[in-house]
Design a protein around this motif. Structure first.
Motif, PDB file in Angstrom:
ATOM      1  N   LEU A   1      41.467  47.055  58.336  1.00 14.95           N
ATOM      2  CA  LEU A   1      40.575  46.253  57.488  1.00 14.95           C
ATOM      3  C   LEU A   1      41.330  45.708  56.279  1.00 14.95           C
ATOM      4  O   LEU A   1      41.132  44.549  55.889  1.00 14.95           O
ATOM      5  CB  LEU A   1      39.380  47.101  57.032  1.00 14.95           C
ATOM      6  N   ASN A   2      42.178  46.545  55.698  1.00  9.96           N
ATOM      7  CA  ASN A   2      42.977  46.083  54.560  1.00  9.96           C
ATOM      8  C   ASN A   2      43.886  44.917  54.966  1.00  9.96           C
ATOM      9  O   ASN A   2      43.989  43.914  54.249  1.00  9.96           O
ATOM     10  CB  ASN A   2      43.835  47.232  54.023  1.00  9.96           C
ATOM     11  N   ALA A   3      44.542  45.075  56.115  1.00 13.72           N
ATOM     12  CA  ALA A   3      45.436  44.017  56.600  1.00 13.72           C
ATOM     13  C   ALA A   3      44.663  42.751  56.926  1.00 13.72           C
ATOM     14  O   ALA A   3      45.116  41.641  56.632  1.00 13.72           O
ATOM     15  CB  ALA A   3      46.194  44.513  57.831  1.00 13.72           C
ATOM     16  N   GLN A   4      43.485  42.922  57.533  1.00 15.37           N
ATOM     17  CA  GLN A   4      42.665  41.757  57.872  1.00 15.37           C
ATOM     18  C   GLN A   4      42.240  40.997  56.618  1.00 15.37           C
ATOM     19  O   GLN A   4      42.300  39.765  56.564  1.00 15.37           O
ATOM     20  CB  GLN A   4      41.428  42.190  58.649  1.00 15.37           C
TER      21      GLN A   4
ATOM     22  N   ALA B   1      38.499  46.900  51.013  1.00 13.56           N
ATOM     23  CA  ALA B   1      39.522  46.079  51.658  1.00 13.56           C
ATOM     24  C   ALA B   1      39.828  44.837  50.825  1.00 13.56           C
ATOM     25  O   ALA B   1      40.988  44.433  50.684  1.00 13.56           O
ATOM     26  CB  ALA B   1      39.060  45.676  53.060  1.00 13.56           C
ATOM     27  N   ILE B   2      38.784  44.225  50.248  1.00 12.82           N
ATOM     28  CA  ILE B   2      38.977  43.055  49.391  1.00 12.82           C
ATOM     29  C   ILE B   2      39.781  43.427  48.153  1.00 12.82           C
ATOM     30  O   ILE B   2      40.701  42.710  47.742  1.00 12.82           O
ATOM     31  CB  ILE B   2      37.620  42.457  48.984  1.00 12.82           C
ATOM     32  N   ARG B   3      39.456  44.574  47.567  1.00 16.81           N
ATOM     33  CA  ARG B   3      40.177  45.018  46.366  1.00 16.81           C
ATOM     34  C   ARG B   3      41.655  45.253  46.689  1.00 16.81           C
ATOM     35  O   ARG B   3      42.536  44.875  45.927  1.00 16.81           O
ATOM     36  CB  ARG B   3      39.531  46.292  45.821  1.00 16.81           C
ATOM     37  N   HIS B   4      41.911  45.877  47.843  1.00 17.00           N
ATOM     38  CA  HIS B   4      43.282  46.121  48.264  1.00 17.00           C
ATOM     39  C   HIS B   4      44.021  44.796  48.475  1.00 17.00           C
ATOM     40  O   HIS B   4      45.172  44.647  48.063  1.00 17.00           O
ATOM     41  CB  HIS B   4      43.275  46.931  49.561  1.00 17.00           C
ATOM     42  N   ALA B   5      43.351  43.832  49.113  1.00 19.23           N
ATOM     43  CA  ALA B   5      43.967  42.517  49.365  1.00 19.23           C
ATOM     44  C   ALA B   5      44.284  41.809  48.053  1.00 19.23           C
ATOM     45  O   ALA B   5      45.365  41.220  47.899  1.00 19.23           O
ATOM     46  CB  ALA B   5      43.037  41.664  50.220  1.00 19.23           C
ATOM     47  N   LEU B   6      43.370  41.866  47.103  1.00 21.08           N
ATOM     48  CA  LEU B   6      43.596  41.202  45.815  1.00 21.08           C
ATOM     49  C   LEU B   6      44.765  41.824  45.059  1.00 21.08           C
ATOM     50  O   LEU B   6      45.536  41.119  44.398  1.00 21.08           O
ATOM     51  CB  LEU B   6      42.323  41.264  44.965  1.00 21.08           C
TER      52      LEU B   6
ATOM     53  N   ARG C   1      47.418  43.169  46.416  1.00 23.40           N
ATOM     54  CA  ARG C   1      48.643  42.684  47.058  1.00 23.40           C
ATOM     55  C   ARG C   1      48.904  41.216  46.725  1.00 23.40           C
ATOM     56  O   ARG C   1      50.041  40.819  46.473  1.00 23.40           O
ATOM     57  CB  ARG C   1      48.548  42.859  48.582  1.00 23.40           C
ATOM     58  N   LEU C   2      47.854  40.418  46.750  1.00 22.53           N
ATOM     59  CA  LEU C   2      48.006  38.991  46.441  1.00 22.53           C
ATOM     60  C   LEU C   2      48.465  38.782  44.997  1.00 22.53           C
ATOM     61  O   LEU C   2      49.262  37.887  44.709  1.00 22.53           O
ATOM     62  CB  LEU C   2      46.687  38.260  46.689  1.00 22.53           C
ATOM     63  N   THR C   3      47.953  39.618  44.097  1.00 23.69           N
ATOM     64  CA  THR C   3      48.361  39.539  42.695  1.00 23.69           C
ATOM     65  C   THR C   3      49.818  39.948  42.547  1.00 23.69           C
ATOM     66  O   THR C   3      50.588  39.328  41.796  1.00 23.69           O
ATOM     67  CB  THR C   3      47.455  40.430  41.828  1.00 23.69           C
ATOM     68  N   GLN C   4      50.225  40.970  43.270  1.00 19.77           N
ATOM     69  CA  GLN C   4      51.624  41.411  43.238  1.00 19.77           C
ATOM     70  C   GLN C   4      52.546  40.301  43.719  1.00 19.77           C
ATOM     71  O   GLN C   4      53.665  40.134  43.209  1.00 19.77           O
ATOM     72  CB  GLN C   4      51.788  42.648  44.118  1.00 19.77           C
ATOM     73  N   GLN C   5      52.081  39.503  44.680  1.00 20.86           N
ATOM     74  CA  GLN C   5      52.892  38.409  45.224  1.00 20.86           C
ATOM     75  C   GLN C   5      52.782  37.124  44.394  1.00 20.86           C
ATOM     76  O   GLN C   5      53.432  36.131  44.712  1.00 20.86           O
ATOM     77  CB  GLN C   5      52.485  38.125  46.671  1.00 20.86           C
ATOM     78  N   GLY C   6      51.929  37.158  43.373  1.00 19.83           N
ATOM     79  CA  GLY C   6      51.816  35.993  42.509  1.00 19.83           C
ATOM     80  C   GLY C   6      50.866  34.920  43.006  1.00 19.83           C
ATOM     81  O   GLY C   6      50.818  33.813  42.445  1.00 19.83           O
ATOM     82  N   LEU C   7      50.071  35.223  44.046  1.00 22.23           N
ATOM     83  CA  LEU C   7      49.142  34.229  44.579  1.00 22.23           C
ATOM     84  C   LEU C   7      47.783  34.269  43.888  1.00 22.23           C
ATOM     85  O   LEU C   7      47.020  33.301  43.957  1.00 22.23           O
ATOM     86  CB  LEU C   7      48.972  34.421  46.095  1.00 22.23           C
ATOM     87  N   THR C   8      47.469  35.371  43.237  1.00 25.49           N
ATOM     88  CA  THR C   8      46.268  35.461  42.413  1.00 25.49           C
ATOM     89  C   THR C   8      46.634  36.091  41.073  1.00 25.49           C
ATOM     90  O   THR C   8      47.644  36.795  40.953  1.00 25.49           O
ATOM     91  CB  THR C   8      45.151  36.310  43.079  1.00 25.49           C
TER      92      THR C   8
END
Length: 229
Positions: free
Chosen positions: A10-13, A48-53, A55-62
């Protein structure tokens, strides 16, 4: 405590789905998003959304705005220029270091990336093509043997995926990347580090010019997130 396979899936999705929509600008640069809205809109669990955010923040996309939620990282003229400046300083040297060090499997992988194409009417194909471009640059960076610089190129190239997607939507041909990439691969295979570095420098310079031309023809992005600072 280990993450269960179901939770991990779910996290990956969630991460893959949000990342795809950021790259394709379905979630437009500069847009404010919240965990609650994303959970409802994508029908994925809040965890899952929190986990995705994260990761996205770590990558600079959010960008994490605290209690206000998150902002999809803006595409700015300055950020594009700064990113390309960093890549022009680093990637040619990585090509020089990687020349003659790629085995058969890595060369085949580079050629596979170089032969990718897309239909401008297919968002999925354009995203896959931008991913192939991303992988091409990362494979060379890792082959150079400097892990720190490779991670930096991964980060810079990851953000370029959505910029590349936008440029494809607005007319940039796949032939531009394919021809440049084929020449770089040939130089790397023959061990000509100086030639590979020169070709990479030219590739990045022409890429910046094409992307800037495409970006400046996007009034909807200009209104929301594009600026000179």
């Amino acid at each position: 405590m280990a993450t269960s396979p179901k939770k991990g899936n779910l996290n990956a999705q969630a991460f893959d789905t949000l990342r795809r929509d950021i790259i394709s600008c379905t979630l437009k640069p500069g847009t404010t998003i919240t965990e609650a809205w994303l959970t409802e809109h994508y029908a994925l669990g809040k965890a899952a959304i929190r986990h995705a955010l994260a990761r996205l923040t770590q990558q600079g996309l959010t960008l994490n705005q605290g209690r206000l939620g998150y902002t999809v990282a803006p595409i700015t003229i300055k950020s594009i220029r700064d990113s390309y400046q960093a890549r022009r300083l680093i990637e040619p040297e990585l090509c020089r270091l990687a020349a003659g060090r790629l085995d058969g499997d890595k060369l085949r992988a580079l050629r596979d990336c170089s032969s990718a194409s897309y239909d401008r009417n297919s968002a999925a194909e354009m995203i896959a093509f931008s991913q192939a471009n991303h992988r091409f640059h990362c494979l060379i960076a890792h082959a150079a043997g400097n892990d720190r610089l490779a991670r930096l190129i991964e980060e810079l190239s990851d953000d370029h995926m959505r910029i590349a997607y936008v440029s494809m939507v607005y007319g940039q041909s796949s032939e531009y990347w394919n021809d440049d990439h084929a020449g770089i691969v040939a130089a790397l295979e023959s061990g000509c580090g100086d030639e590979a570095a020169r070709l990479m420098t030219e590739h990045l310079a022409s890429g910046e010019e094409a992307i800037m031309k495409a970006i400046l023809n996007l009034p909807e992005l200009l209104e929301t997130s594009l600026s000179s600072s």
